[in-house]
Design an enzyme around this catalytic site. Sequence first.
Site, mmCIF file in Angstrom:
data_model
loop_
_atom_site.group_PDB
_atom_site.id
_atom_site.type_symbol
_atom_site.label_atom_id
_atom_site.label_comp_id
_atom_site.label_asym_id
_atom_site.label_seq_id
_atom_site.Cartn_x
_atom_site.Cartn_y
_atom_site.Cartn_z
ATOM 1 N N GLY A 1 0.836 -1.204 0.000
ATOM 2 C CA GLY A 1 0.000 0.000 0.000
ATOM 3 C C GLY A 1 0.863 1.242 0.000
ATOM 4 N N VAL B 1 0.895 4.700 5.469
ATOM 5 C CA VAL B 1 0.486 3.550 6.294
ATOM 6 C C VAL B 1 1.681 2.609 6.486
ATOM 7 C CG1 VAL B 1 -1.088 1.578 6.459
ATOM 8 C CG2 VAL B 1 -1.940 3.778 5.632
ATOM 9 N N GLY B 2 2.550 2.543 5.500
ATOM 10 C CA GLY B 2 3.762 1.722 5.647
ATOM 11 C C GLY B 2 4.546 2.104 6.900
ATOM 12 N N GLU C 1 5.681 -3.276 0.529
ATOM 13 C CA GLU C 1 5.566 -3.136 -0.932
ATOM 14 C C GLU C 1 4.828 -1.833 -1.180
ATOM 15 O OE1 GLU C 1 6.678 -5.097 -3.429
ATOM 16 O OE2 GLU C 1 7.550 -6.684 -2.205
ATOM 17 N N CYS D 1 0.977 0.029 -9.108
ATOM 18 C CA CYS D 1 2.149 0.542 -8.389
ATOM 19 C C CYS D 1 3.338 0.725 -9.325
ATOM 20 C CB CYS D 1 2.515 -0.389 -7.256
ATOM 21 S SG CYS D 1 2.816 -2.080 -7.779
#
Length: 449
Positions: A203, A207-208, A225, A259
Amino acid sequence: MTATTARESRTQQSETAAEVVGRLRATFNTGVTRPLDWRVGQLQRLRALLVENEQELTEALWADLRKNAAEAKAQEIDFTVADIDETLANLENWLQPRPVEVPAHFGGPHTTAYTTYDPLGVVLVIAPWNFPLHLLIDPIIGALAAGNTVVAKPSEISVHTSAVASRLLRQYFDADVLTVVEGGAEETTALLAQRFDHIFYTGNGTVGRIVMAAAAQNLTPVTLELGGKSPVFVAPDADVDETAKRLVGAKFGNAGQQCIAPDYVLADPATAAALVPALRAAVEAQFGSTPQTAAGFGRIINERHFDRLARLLDSGKVAVGGQHDRDDLFIAPTVLTDVDPASPVMQEEIFGPILAVVEVADLEAAIAFINDRDKPLALYAFTTSEDTKSRLVNETSSGGVAWGQPVMQLLMPGLPFGGVGESGMGRYHGRYSLETFSHLKGVADVPLG
Ligand code: NAD
């Protein structure tokens, strides 16, 4: 009621996150997940889930993203099945202990040393909405192949696909092996408060960071990722028509919500001037003159992303496309020229059907431009010059690289897939997934006698 359905009703979100993880850890601690046969059996279940429910899954993907059936099957089902098949074909070999040469002064001829893959325990997989099936299932392949139990957290944004995938995972898997937890930030936060043995997150980088901070509390390793702005260098020696055709194919699939989609083009002014009409022709050849009615062109996932993308259309001159319709979540395949590097479209990952063309003086300037920014997930170039390829691969950093055909670095069997820096950490696919979800343990064996 079968054992599986009994467990199913027990895990319809009625358990706390701590109970879910405790139950999966208890399974892992029995040792049942270690034998090869068990792992193969789980992978076969996963394969059957995909193959037996193709129609329902592709319909859900259409409902979420207007992915046409052929694209949904190829990218979300067949590609995932291919990873399962590669793993099934090689797992026994991959799991063999690898002997390490023992130096003579480390003991007699009977002293040995080897490496072996140890399962980690309970793994959390958190998936995004853009390839909501593939990016949920693909990490699970590695997690199960490595002999772990799994908590799977689909994206709440791709509502249809996540609902179908969750129901099927509950139907095909013993909940003591794989448990699905549905929900958004609140449910994920509750999961992240637990101790996992690995967290695999796909994502955005904001948030990572939350995931990594939570994992740090338990020293849990993470794979992140993430995304980023993947540049494309088009060299003066490139065939612009062929380049445009391949760029359009790679950029506008899934309405650019990939992505590894080409994010912006770097080219010198003359090359850019030749490329733009070729891009216009390629868009028309692929999607017709009214892409809104083209069966093969997707939609933006929701209003929030539509509004974000619509604002980016002002960042340059609309040379191709530009039409948009909020009620239909449609944004036409669009090319922006005269894009200032300081404009909004160059400040964030586009993640939609807009391609920005930025003019640079030459290869040297392109390399400097790339190195001035965050490390991207992918770097692409169109050139016939080995020297140009060599300079780009050696003088820049990115998750992966493809010359001549964007996205190929993801599709190619045998290549690791993952980011670097802002585009993520860790890698997976095939053997690299086994490595990600295992601990590579070194063993020295010195005879007593
Ligand atoms: P998303 O909004 O679906 O979020 C991803 C996951 O994070 C979801 O499961 C969601 O529930 C969870 N989440 C959201 N907020 C959270 C919070 N506060 N705490 C804990 N969990 C939370 O997807 P997204 O982030 O919009 O996905 C798009 C991004 O993902 C893009 O940047 C894209 O480049 C990147 N991406 C990367 C890859 C890759 O393989 N590297 C693949 C696809 C997408």
